[in-house]
Scaffold this active site. Sequence first.
Site, PDB file in Angstrom:
ATOM      1  N   ASP A 186      27.373   1.632  37.993  1.00  0.00           N
ATOM      2  CA  ASP A 186      26.579   2.481  37.106  1.00  0.00           C
ATOM      3  C   ASP A 186      27.092   2.274  35.692  1.00  0.00           C
ATOM      4  O   ASP A 186      28.294   2.120  35.474  1.00  0.00           O
ATOM      5  CB  ASP A 186      26.715   3.954  37.506  1.00  0.00           C
ATOM      6  CG  ASP A 186      25.948   4.309  38.770  1.00  0.00           C
ATOM      7  OD1 ASP A 186      24.938   3.640  39.066  1.00  0.00           O
ATOM      8  OD2 ASP A 186      26.347   5.261  39.454  1.00  0.00           O
ATOM      9  N   ASP A 221      18.471   2.622  39.696  1.00  0.00           N
ATOM     10  CA  ASP A 221      18.165   4.045  39.828  1.00  0.00           C
ATOM     11  C   ASP A 221      16.891   4.392  39.063  1.00  0.00           C
ATOM     12  O   ASP A 221      16.061   5.173  39.537  1.00  0.00           O
ATOM     13  CB  ASP A 221      19.322   4.896  39.314  1.00  0.00           C
ATOM     14  CG  ASP A 221      20.612   4.687  40.091  1.00  0.00           C
ATOM     15  OD1 ASP A 221      20.548   4.305  41.272  1.00  0.00           O
ATOM     16  OD2 ASP A 221      21.687   4.892  39.499  1.00  0.00           O
TER      17      ASP A 221
END
Length: 172
Positions: free
Chosen positions: A134, A148
């Site tokens: 991330d 995402d």
Amino acid sequence: MSTGSPASPAGTPPLAGKAKRARRVLLSAAAALAVADLAVKGLAVLTLQHGAGADLGIINLRLLYNTGVAFSLGAGLAPWLVIAATATIILTMTWYAVSTAPAMSRLSRAGAALVLGGAAGNLVDRLDGRGVVDYLHTGWFPTFNLADAFVTIGAGLYVLGTLRHSRANTPD
């Protein structure tokens, strides 16, 4: 002598050819999105791996590894369990999307491709045991990645396309 609908050059009925094309486009788009996501994650790891970050205004770049699933839920679970559960869900979603692709609206197929591409990108990323990369950080929302965003936007497009398609096919 021909009876029924005209055949395509390959000898398959036109509707069967359209169904195959819808499925092929869905899977090709999902694969391309997964590859794009993994490439961006690789770039994020290379440029942000030693604590480097970048302030881009409303969003910052910061490298984190999520060993759980959405919002780090299940981060304490064994990695093989998260991988197995995630893979099972993705395979089921893929089967459903491929099965229903010919009947979907284009908007729903685009949404399904985004969901499958994002989910596949995160699954492949998870396989090294470190967790999902991330790198997009807002300060007020958990850190996330391109996959995402694909999943979230794709789910919205899928629902919108389904609602619009069902409304257009509903008799007054």
